[in-house]
Design a protein around this motif. Structure first.
Motif, PDB file in Angstrom:
ATOM      1  N   HIS A 135     -10.122   1.181   0.213  1.00 35.14           N
ATOM      2  CA  HIS A 135      -9.730   2.091   1.436  1.00 35.14           C
ATOM      3  C   HIS A 135     -10.991   2.103   2.138  1.00 35.14           C
ATOM      4  O   HIS A 135     -12.414   2.514   1.592  1.00 35.14           O
ATOM      5  N   HIS A 171      -6.402   0.258   5.451  1.00 32.23           N
ATOM      6  CA  HIS A 171      -6.650   0.698   6.715  1.00 32.23           C
ATOM      7  C   HIS A 171      -7.489  -0.012   7.896  1.00 32.23           C
ATOM      8  O   HIS A 171      -7.204  -0.689   8.627  1.00 32.23           O
ATOM      9  N   HIS A 202       1.340   4.894  -2.313  1.00 30.07           N
ATOM     10  CA  HIS A 202       0.612   5.593  -3.222  1.00 30.07           C
ATOM     11  C   HIS A 202       1.831   6.553  -4.046  1.00 30.07           C
ATOM     12  O   HIS A 202       2.648   7.118  -3.330  1.00 30.07           O
ATOM     13  N   HIS A 219       0.899  -1.173  -0.121  1.00 29.59           N
ATOM     14  CA  HIS A 219      -0.146  -0.072  -0.020  1.00 29.59           C
ATOM     15  C   HIS A 219       0.894   1.134  -0.075  1.00 29.59           C
ATOM     16  O   HIS A 219       1.247   1.865   1.017  1.00 29.59           O
ATOM     17  N   ASP A 247       2.100   3.579   2.859  1.00 23.90           N
ATOM     18  CA  ASP A 247       0.960   4.494   2.323  1.00 23.90           C
ATOM     19  C   ASP A 247       1.567   5.608   1.692  1.00 23.90           C
ATOM     20  O   ASP A 247       1.641   5.674   0.355  1.00 23.90           O
TER      21      ASP A 247
END
Ligand SMILES: [Zn+2]
Length: 307
Positions: A183, A207, A17, A15, A264
């Protein structure tokens, strides 16, 4: 298993981005080229909240409107992850947020795949609020090339479309062999996690911090082998949890939930995959065996590489 200098085994990060994980120096370069003014400090601050956190992406996205910039960042993310000791990597981004320079969806996905060069899986992110027709277009451009499809961002009261409206495109993505992650439960009610599983066929949840609020859902997540992508530092920044030490990760793992640990946004949260694993390892209740379980979970839950 390969060991990195911290003594941790080769790490997973599923995960991460693209638009939140530029190198600081690359952000400066790209901002100069694109004529984007940078704030003094673009990094997240604890408790800033999800809407404010999402707003920071407007700046990084302003620097990523050319396919060559997307390719450069994807390449550097693979290099950086390898340097951290990450051996299983998935990079995600929303191609439709990179079209202001005139590129097509296909151009931008091509650029990301070129940058990745087979070193990571690519996940395409639809965003809460997107038109379902756009989500379907993402599935078509990702078919046979992207490892997975995500629903990212968060719901808002002024959105015309909600999660249930994406059932069709997500079913098409599953039929095309793409993995599904959503998400959900990022400080929002646990029922959102259940919806992501029921309506979108989520195999992984990004999450999911509120999972333990619903014991029946916990049982289901365990029984169905749903993987929770924990991002503890990011959760402190968005305010989903107060402190990394409060993260439910050890409780999840002790119950048998397949959870893994993820960065993240390496730039915006100023973390690495290795650092995130170290921090997770210090959460009260974590044991070396639970940390090892999280690492194994991450490696096993990867959607696969670019085909
Ligand atoms: Zn995310």
């Amino acid at each position: 298993m390969r060991r990195d200098p911290t003594g941790l085994p080769g790490l997973p990060d599923l995960h991460r981005h693209l638009d939140g994980s530029l190198r600081p120096a690359t952000l400066v370069d790209l901002a100069r080229e694109a004529g984007v003014a940078l704030p003094d400090d673009i990094r997240f601050t604890p408790g800033m909240g999800l809407p404010e956190a999402l707003a920071r992406f407007a700046t990084t996205l302003g620097c990523l409107q050319r396919p060559d910039a997307v390719a450069r960042v994807a390449d550097e993310m693979c290099l950086d992850a390898a340097a951290e000791g990450v051996t299983t990597l998935e990079i995600r981004f929303a191609p439709h947020l990179h079209l202001k320079g005139g590129a097509s969806l296909a151009d931008v996905v091509d650029a990301a795949l070129e940058g990745v060069g087979g070193r990571a899986g690519l996940i395409l992110c639809a965003l809460y609020g997107d038109d379902p027709a756009l989500v379907r277009a993402l599935v078509e451009v990702g078919r046979g090339r992207a490892a997975g499809l995500d629903l990212a961002g968060g719901p808002a009261s002024d959105h015309r479309w909600g999660m249930a409206d994406y059932a069709g495109p997500f079913a098409a993505a599953r039929a095309a062999g793409m993995g599904i992650t959503v998400h959900a439960g990022e400080g929002r009610p646990a029922r959102e996690i259940a919806m992501a599983i029921d309506r979108l066929g989520a195999q992984r949840i990004g999450h999911g911090t509120t999972l333990l609020d619903d014991p029946k859902l916990v049982e289901r997540v365990i029984a169905e082998g749903i993987v929770i992508e924990a991002c503890p530092t990011s959760n402190v920044h968005t305010g989903a949890i107060a402190r990394v030490e409060d993260h439910p990760l050890p409780r999840w793992l002790a119950l048998g939930v397949r959870a893994c640990i993820n960065a993240d946004n390496t730039l915006l949260s100023d973390v690495t995959g290795a650092e995130e694993h170290r921090r997770a390892g210090r959460i009260p209740g974590m044991t070396p065996a639970l940390l090892e379980a999280a690492i194994v979970n991450g490696h096993r839950a990867a959607f696969g590489r670019v085909r």
